[in-house]
Design a protein around this motif. Structure first.
Motif, PDB file in Angstrom:
ATOM      1  N   MET B  56       1.767  -0.809 -11.283  1.00  8.67           N
ATOM      2  CA  MET B  56       1.983   0.103 -10.111  1.00  8.67           C
ATOM      3  C   MET B  56       0.459   0.215  -9.214  1.00  8.67           C
ATOM      4  O   MET B  56       0.520   0.414  -7.899  1.00  8.67           O
ATOM      5  CB  MET B  56       2.493   1.571 -10.270  1.00  8.67           C
ATOM      6  N   CYS B  99       0.963   7.817 -10.903  1.00 12.38           N
ATOM      7  CA  CYS B  99       0.641   6.693 -10.151  1.00 12.38           C
ATOM      8  C   CYS B  99       1.024   6.785  -8.695  1.00 12.38           C
ATOM      9  O   CYS B  99       0.116   6.414  -7.599  1.00 12.38           O
ATOM     10  CB  CYS B  99       1.429   5.154 -10.695  1.00 12.38           C
ATOM     11  N   LEU B 100       2.053   7.437  -8.326  1.00 10.13           N
ATOM     12  CA  LEU B 100       2.511   7.675  -7.156  1.00 10.13           C
ATOM     13  C   LEU B 100       1.290   8.532  -6.354  1.00 10.13           C
ATOM     14  O   LEU B 100       1.214   8.108  -4.809  1.00 10.13           O
ATOM     15  CB  LEU B 100       3.807   8.128  -6.810  1.00 10.13           C
ATOM     16  N   LEU B 103      -1.582   6.404  -5.474  1.00  9.20           N
ATOM     17  CA  LEU B 103      -1.204   5.482  -4.341  1.00  9.20           C
ATOM     18  C   LEU B 103      -1.386   6.317  -3.111  1.00  9.20           C
ATOM     19  O   LEU B 103      -1.832   5.909  -2.055  1.00  9.20           O
ATOM     20  CB  LEU B 103       0.177   4.684  -4.514  1.00  9.20           C
ATOM     21  N   GLU B 160       2.723  -2.727   0.814  1.00  4.53           N
ATOM     22  CA  GLU B 160       2.779  -1.650   0.084  1.00  4.53           C
ATOM     23  C   GLU B 160       3.985  -0.920  -0.207  1.00  4.53           C
ATOM     24  O   GLU B 160       4.677  -0.717  -1.280  1.00  4.53           O
ATOM     25  CB  GLU B 160       1.471  -0.811   0.209  1.00  4.53           C
ATOM     26  N   GLN B 161       4.561  -0.486   0.710  1.00 10.32           N
ATOM     27  CA  GLN B 161       5.565   0.582   0.755  1.00 10.32           C
ATOM     28  C   GLN B 161       6.904  -0.219   0.223  1.00 10.32           C
ATOM     29  O   GLN B 161       7.762   0.233  -0.446  1.00 10.32           O
ATOM     30  CB  GLN B 161       5.967   1.016   2.176  1.00 10.32           C
ATOM     31  N   ARG B 163       6.597  -2.895  -1.951  1.00 12.12           N
ATOM     32  CA  ARG B 163       6.139  -3.155  -3.296  1.00 12.12           C
ATOM     33  C   ARG B 163       6.375  -2.046  -4.289  1.00 12.12           C
ATOM     34  O   ARG B 163       6.947  -2.335  -5.220  1.00 12.12           O
ATOM     35  CB  ARG B 163       4.569  -3.482  -3.414  1.00 12.12           C
ATOM     36  N   VAL B 164       6.089  -1.069  -3.774  1.00  4.33           N
ATOM     37  CA  VAL B 164       6.324   0.068  -4.635  1.00  4.33           C
ATOM     38  C   VAL B 164       7.745   0.366  -5.180  1.00  4.33           C
ATOM     39  O   VAL B 164       8.232   0.691  -6.230  1.00  4.33           O
ATOM     40  CB  VAL B 164       5.639   1.471  -4.045  1.00  4.33           C
ATOM     41  N   THR B 179      14.475   6.863  -7.536  1.00  5.00           N
ATOM     42  CA  THR B 179      13.388   6.148  -6.794  1.00  5.00           C
ATOM     43  C   THR B 179      13.457   6.968  -5.604  1.00  5.00           C
ATOM     44  O   THR B 179      12.222   7.250  -5.049  1.00  5.00           O
ATOM     45  CB  THR B 179      13.805   4.622  -6.424  1.00  5.00           C
ATOM     46  N   MET B 183       9.954   8.935  -4.361  1.00  2.00           N
ATOM     47  CA  MET B 183       9.106   8.655  -3.107  1.00  2.00           C
ATOM     48  C   MET B 183       9.599   9.461  -1.906  1.00  2.00           C
ATOM     49  O   MET B 183       8.967   9.362  -0.931  1.00  2.00           O
ATOM     50  CB  MET B 183       9.529   7.246  -2.854  1.00  2.00           C
TER      51      MET B 183
END
Ligand SMILES: [Zn+2]
Lengths: 94, 215
Positions: B56, B99-100, B103, B160-161, B163-164, B179, B183
């Motif tokens: 991540m 991780c989020l 980020l 990025e947006q 990929r996550v 998810t 998010m």
């Protein structure tokens, strides 16, 4: 490099376009496409080799992402193990 | 350190998933505040959690930080773990969240527009450039280091947006709903973003997997 003609499917009068077909792919694979659209999608594939190729490579992309990363466990640096232990004592948990 | 009651954890190279019973036992030791139980938990789960964090996050330092933060957060909230999911599953979610958070706190890297990686269409809605077949054997070897590295590098190139979302759904195998919650997005937004992310990754892998004759 010669480009084959892009228009492999009849352009008009026969259901959905490549744009719509490609839009439908994820719902199709997830079995979330309503019956009628499912038929349209399959009918489009039967006349459009380009979308057949697209669907195949899309599916393989998803599988690759999954399989190249599945369940791996990394070696943990001793320094990290130590840091976690120290941080726990500092934070006074437990 | 060979006296752990969790059999195999310290001796096995591959660290198989602990059984439900092993987890249960560990959990009661943790709740009893047994000091050694915390070390056991870390040794049991850190490798998987680090693998998740490395997927991540881009930087090793951040990945290790996230794992440490995840453990601290897990230690703090052990009381709230209801035992309905697996301990390893619960730790996985906590790691994803750590991780989020990392980020979100990071400055965005320059990235390419997703539109550049989506298929182009002619005015009549057909593909502007026909898609060509991939070599039959090209993707069979998901185990090969080369293919793994390639897929990893290409996932890293996604905006990025996107990929996550792809990492959470396709690599970490969270559900669409999970998810969306992680998010703070709608379920439909997750679906749209995932579909675009997969299309973009497909486009990035395409040149490597095309049949020779169709290159
Ligand atoms: Zn088509």
């Amino acid at each position: 490099m010669s480009e084959p003609t892009p228009r492999q499917a009849p352009a008009t009068g026969s259901g959905i376009t490549c744009r719509e077909a490609i839009d439908f792919i994820m719902a199709y694979l997830d079995n979330e496409l309503p019956m009628e659209q499912r038929h349209e999608f399959e009918r489009h594939l039967s006349v459009c080799p380009s979308c057949v190729n697209y669907l195949d490579s899309y599916q393989r992309t998803v599988t690759l992402g999954r399989e190249t990363h599945r369940g791996n466990t990394d070696d943990v640096p001793a320094s990290l193990l130590k840091a976690i232990g120290a941080a726990r004592k500092r934070s006074g948990s437990a | 350190m060979t006296t752990s009651p969790i059999s195999g954890v310290h001796t096995s190279e591959t660290r198989p998933e602990p059984t439900g019973d092993e987890e249960h036992l560990l959990l009661s030791r943790l709740r009893a505040g047994e000091d050694r139980a915390f070390d056991d938990l870390v040794r049991l789960a850190a490798g998987r959690m680090l693998a998740v964090a490395r997927r991540m996050l881009h930087r090793e330092e951040d990945a290790q930080d996230a794992v440490q933060e995840a453990f601290l957060s897990a230690f703090r909230s052990l009381d709230r773990f209801d035992g309905r999911s697996r301990l390893t599953t619960w730790l996985h979610r906590i790691t994803v969240n750590a991780c989020l958070m990392k980020l979100r706190s990071q400055r965005r890297r320059p990235e390419r527009a997703i539109e550049d990686l989506l298929p182009k269409f002619a005015e009549d809605g057909h593909q502007a450039m026909p898609s060509r077949p991939w070599r039959e054997e090209a993707t069979c070897s998901a185990d090969s280091t080369e293919v793994r590295e390639l897929v990893r590098t290409k996932i890293d190139e996604l905006p990025e947006q996107y990929r996550v979302v792809l990492v959470l759904r396709d690599l970490e195998e969270l559900s669409t709903e999970e998810t969306a919650e992680a998010m703070d997005m709608s379920v439909n937004a997750v679906k749209t973003r995932l579909h675009r992310a997969r299309q973009a990754l497909r486009a990035l892998l395409d040149p490597y997997f095309l049949e020779e004759s169709s290159k």
